[in-house]
Write an enzyme that holds these catalytic residues in place. Structure first.
Site, PDB file in Angstrom:
ATOM      1  N   GLU A 234       0.874  -1.175   0.000  1.00  0.00           N
ATOM      2  CA  GLU A 234       0.000   0.000   0.000  1.00  0.00           C
ATOM      3  C   GLU A 234       0.908   1.221   0.000  1.00  0.00           C
ATOM      4  O   GLU A 234       1.430   1.613   1.042  1.00  0.00           O
ATOM      5  CB  GLU A 234      -0.900  -0.027   1.240  1.00  0.00           C
ATOM      6  N   CYS A 268      -2.014   9.654   2.376  1.00  0.00           N
ATOM      7  CA  CYS A 268      -1.556   9.020   1.134  1.00  0.00           C
ATOM      8  C   CYS A 268      -2.450   9.371  -0.045  1.00  0.00           C
ATOM      9  O   CYS A 268      -1.988   9.450  -1.170  1.00  0.00           O
ATOM     10  CB  CYS A 268      -1.490   7.516   1.318  1.00  0.00           C
TER      11      CYS A 268
HETATM   12  P1  NAD Z   1       7.305   5.152   7.731  1.00  0.00           P
HETATM   13  O1  NAD Z   1       8.579   5.916   7.671  1.00  0.00           O
HETATM   14  O2  NAD Z   1       6.568   5.040   9.010  1.00  0.00           O
HETATM   15  O3  NAD Z   1       7.631   3.710   7.142  1.00  0.00           O
HETATM   16  C1  NAD Z   1       6.638   2.728   7.053  1.00  0.00           C
HETATM   17  C2  NAD Z   1       7.104   1.480   7.767  1.00  0.00           C
HETATM   18  O4  NAD Z   1       8.272   0.991   7.135  1.00  0.00           O
HETATM   19  C3  NAD Z   1       7.475   1.724   9.230  1.00  0.00           C
HETATM   20  O5  NAD Z   1       6.865   0.740  10.041  1.00  0.00           O
HETATM   21  C4  NAD Z   1       8.977   1.640   9.221  1.00  0.00           C
HETATM   22  O6  NAD Z   1       9.508   1.156  10.431  1.00  0.00           O
HETATM   23  C5  NAD Z   1       9.233   0.668   8.101  1.00  0.00           C
HETATM   24  N1  NAD Z   1      10.580   0.831   7.539  1.00  0.00           N
HETATM   25  C6  NAD Z   1      11.228   1.991   7.323  1.00  0.00           C
HETATM   26  N2  NAD Z   1      12.444   1.749   6.751  1.00  0.00           N
HETATM   27  C7  NAD Z   1      12.555   0.412   6.641  1.00  0.00           C
HETATM   28  C8  NAD Z   1      13.566  -0.467   6.128  1.00  0.00           C
HETATM   29  N3  NAD Z   1      14.712  -0.012   5.619  1.00  0.00           N
HETATM   30  N4  NAD Z   1      13.323  -1.796   6.151  1.00  0.00           N
HETATM   31  C9  NAD Z   1      12.155  -2.254   6.635  1.00  0.00           C
HETATM   32  N5  NAD Z   1      11.158  -1.479   7.124  1.00  0.00           N
HETATM   33  C10 NAD Z   1      11.363  -0.171   7.142  1.00  0.00           C
HETATM   34  O7  NAD Z   1       6.247   5.734   6.709  1.00  0.00           O
HETATM   35  P2  NAD Z   1       6.499   6.410   5.312  1.00  0.00           P
HETATM   36  O8  NAD Z   1       7.055   5.438   4.356  1.00  0.00           O
HETATM   37  O9  NAD Z   1       7.147   7.724   5.478  1.00  0.00           O
HETATM   38  O10 NAD Z   1       4.960   6.650   4.954  1.00  0.00           O
HETATM   39  C11 NAD Z   1       4.593   7.581   4.009  1.00  0.00           C
HETATM   40  C12 NAD Z   1       4.390   6.911   2.674  1.00  0.00           C
HETATM   41  O11 NAD Z   1       3.403   5.913   2.824  1.00  0.00           O
HETATM   42  C13 NAD Z   1       3.868   7.842   1.615  1.00  0.00           C
HETATM   43  O12 NAD Z   1       4.426   7.491   0.379  1.00  0.00           O
HETATM   44  C14 NAD Z   1       2.381   7.559   1.614  1.00  0.00           C
HETATM   45  O13 NAD Z   1       1.739   7.874   0.418  1.00  0.00           O
HETATM   46  C15 NAD Z   1       2.369   6.095   1.877  1.00  0.00           C
HETATM   47  N6  NAD Z   1       1.126   5.695   2.486  1.00  0.00           N
HETATM   48  C16 NAD Z   1       0.335   4.867   1.790  1.00  0.00           C
HETATM   49  C17 NAD Z   1      -0.881   4.492   2.322  1.00  0.00           C
HETATM   50  C18 NAD Z   1      -1.792   3.585   1.600  1.00  0.00           C
HETATM   51  O14 NAD Z   1      -2.737   3.107   2.216  1.00  0.00           O
HETATM   52  N7  NAD Z   1      -1.564   3.292   0.334  1.00  0.00           N
HETATM   53  C19 NAD Z   1      -1.257   4.964   3.575  1.00  0.00           C
HETATM   54  C20 NAD Z   1      -0.397   5.798   4.257  1.00  0.00           C
HETATM   55  C21 NAD Z   1       0.801   6.153   3.714  1.00  0.00           C
END
Ligand code: NAD
Length: 480
Positions: A234, A268
């Site tokens: 997602e 998102c």
């Molecule tokens: P985040 O930084 O919280 O990362 C998401 C998860 O990934 C966390 O649990 C984090 O611990 C894990 N993570 C981070 N680096 C990692 C690595 N190297 N290896 C393994 N796991 C790791 O969140 P984010 O990515 O900044 O979230 C924002 C993004 O998410 C945007 O692109 C947004 O559009 C997208 N998003 C999508 C949805 C959806 O439903 N499609 C919903 C919310 C956010």
């Protein structure tokens, strides 16, 4: 695709903030093994067990409402009503929808057999996959953790959740509440950041649902490939809002402003940018600025209805966008408060970072286009977005836009609302994600469709077996 600066903590931890205590990496395999043992014992599979766990998950939200709202305030300064609506109520709605329909979804689906396979009975049985992993982000940290967990539980799986370390107060609160309400072996929680998630991803799961950015999605998919584990990703992207010349401009402006500045743009499916027909650009911009002022007042810093940026890294990333166009509204920032006012910019170069990165914050570029066809060409020249919004009074125009483009989901004459309809599968397409959940789609995502054929032994026509005489061959050719 988003390109985020590395995470750094807030300059001044807000009231109620809790530091995250990461799960010791040595404990992570034990947590996953416990989930596997619970699953192997069959305790997660029955209808009654699923309903009981869904009720318990509901209780996490109902009994924990005050704690969760306080945590959302501490991590994101999320206004209570916004936190309640978008993190708590929508997730309760999702769980209720699952509980209401689960018995029907679990029922084996009868399938008709071709003549050659008769007599017999065929059915598709939805069975659980095993142990699911849910990795959640920080922006809707309750909804995006509990929603997928509910889907995994509804499908009869054991589940391990990994909340985002960037919303540490919510992560800690969720960990406590889940441990209070649900059996820790069937529903485990691992806390931490990259180090802990890396160890977690080394374990074998039967399905992984990851919500977050595309860069980490590649890490998740690579780790999953080692175990041939299926993934649901997602992700995000640049979701456009198209405003046609015949749109109800005032309503479009109000709805776009609402969806964009909700959670300070950290959504998102927020409209990332607006492609407005230049014939209504001036009227739209005026209405947009009017709507923002009406929502958040002359000084949005004082508004109780406006959230803050999650951390200093994201604040700095967003601040750079302000210089990439002409600010026609907003543009005020306060690094100590992680505040960026709702901002509208125009005159943006197509190659500017604000037009290539996913913005994921309260900066809204307005791009004037000649007509709807030009808007369609713009959309199709970029990655398939997670959402697409079209505003027009004409059904033919909105149908044309929908037919000529692709996106994870879409709304006509509104934004964001499709996420809150449990009957609609939610997910991306191409770089905005793969797979979907919500409602039945979530149940299906975490289920295996097992095809089962049952034959009676009383009738066993010899025609199916060798030796194949000429008479048998004729019969086979006739009926197969
Ligand atoms: P985040 O930084 O919280 O990362 C998401 C998860 O990934 C966390 O649990 C984090 O611990 C894990 N993570 C981070 N680096 C990692 C690595 N190297 N290896 C393994 N796991 C790791 O969140 P984010 O990515 O900044 O979230 C924002 C993004 O998410 C945007 O692109 C947004 O559009 C997208 N998003 C999508 C949805 C959806 O439903 N499609 C919903 C919310 C956010």
């Amino acid at each position: 695709m988003s390109s985020y600066a590395p995470a750094t903590p807030s300059p001044t931890p807000p009231v109620g903030h809790l530091d995250l205590v990461p799960t010791p990496t040595g404990d992570i395999p034990t947590i996953v093994d416990a989930a596997r043992a619970a699953y192997d014992h069959g305790v997660t599979r029955s209808y009654d067990a699923r309903i009981a766990r869904l009720r318990a998950l509901r209780a996490v939200l109902v009994d924990g409402e005050a704690e969760l709202l306080e945590a959302l305030r501490a991590d994101l300064r999320k206004p209570d009503i916004e936190g309640w609506a978008t993190d708590i109520a929508v997730t309760i709605g999702e769980i209720d929808f699952m509980m209401k329909h689960l018995r029907r979804w679990m029922r084996p689906e009868r399938v008709r057999l071709p003549l050659a396979s008769m007599p017999g009975r065929a059915r598709v049985v939805r069975e659980p996959l095993g142990v699911a992993l849910v990795i959640a982000p920080w922006n809707y940290p309750v909804q995006l953790m509990i929603g997928p967990m509910a889907a995994a539980i509804a499908a009869g799986n054991a589940v391990v959740g990994k909340p985002s370390e960037l919303a540490p107060t919510v992560a800690t609160t969720l960990g406590t509440l889940i441990a209070r309400h649900l059996p820790g072996d069937e529903v485990g929680i691992v806390q931490g950041g990259v180090e802990e998630t890396t160890v977690l991803l080394e374990q074998r799961f039967d399905h992984i649902l990851y919500t977050g950015n595309g860069r980490v999605a590649r890490v998740v998919m690579e780790a999953a490939a080692k175990h041939l584990t299926p993934v649901t990703l997602e992700l995000g992207g640049k979701s456009p809002a198209i405003v046609a010349a015949d749109a109800d401009v005032a309503t479009a402006a109000k709805r776009i402003a609402w969806g964009k500045f909700l959670n300070a743009g950290q959504t998102c499916i927020a409209p990332d940018h607006v492609l407005v027909d230049r014939r209504v650009e001036a009227a739209f911009n005026d209405a947009l600025v009017g709507a923002i002022s009406e929502f958040y007042g002359v000084d949005p810093r004082q508004s109780p209805d406006y959230a803050r940026i999650v951390n200093a890294g994201h604040f700095r990333r967003l601040e750079k966008y302000l210089g990439e166009g002409q600010v026609i509204h907003g543009g005020e920032t306060d690094a100590d408060d992680l505040f960026i006012s709702p901002t509208v910019i125009t005159d943006v170069e197509p190659g500017a970072a604000v037009m290539t990165d996913e913005i994921f914050g309260p900066v809204l570029p307005i791009v004037a286009v000649d007509d709807v066809e030009a808007a369609i060409a713009h959309v199709n020249a970029h990655d398939k977005p997670l959402a697409l919004y079209v505003f027009s009074r004409s059904r033919a125009t909105s149908d044309r836009v929908l037919a000529a483009t692709s996106s994870g989901g879409a709304c006509v004459n509104h934004v964001v609302y499709h996420v809150a309809a449990p009957g609609l599968p939610f997910g991306g397409v191409g770089p905005s994600g793969m797979g979907a959940y919500h409602g039945r789609a979530g149940f299906e995502t975490f289920s295996h469709r097992r095809s089962v054929l049952s034959k009676p032994t009383t009738i066993d026509p010899p025609v199916a077996y060798p030796p194949f005489t000429e008479a048998k061959k004729r019969l086979i050719r006739r009926f197969l």
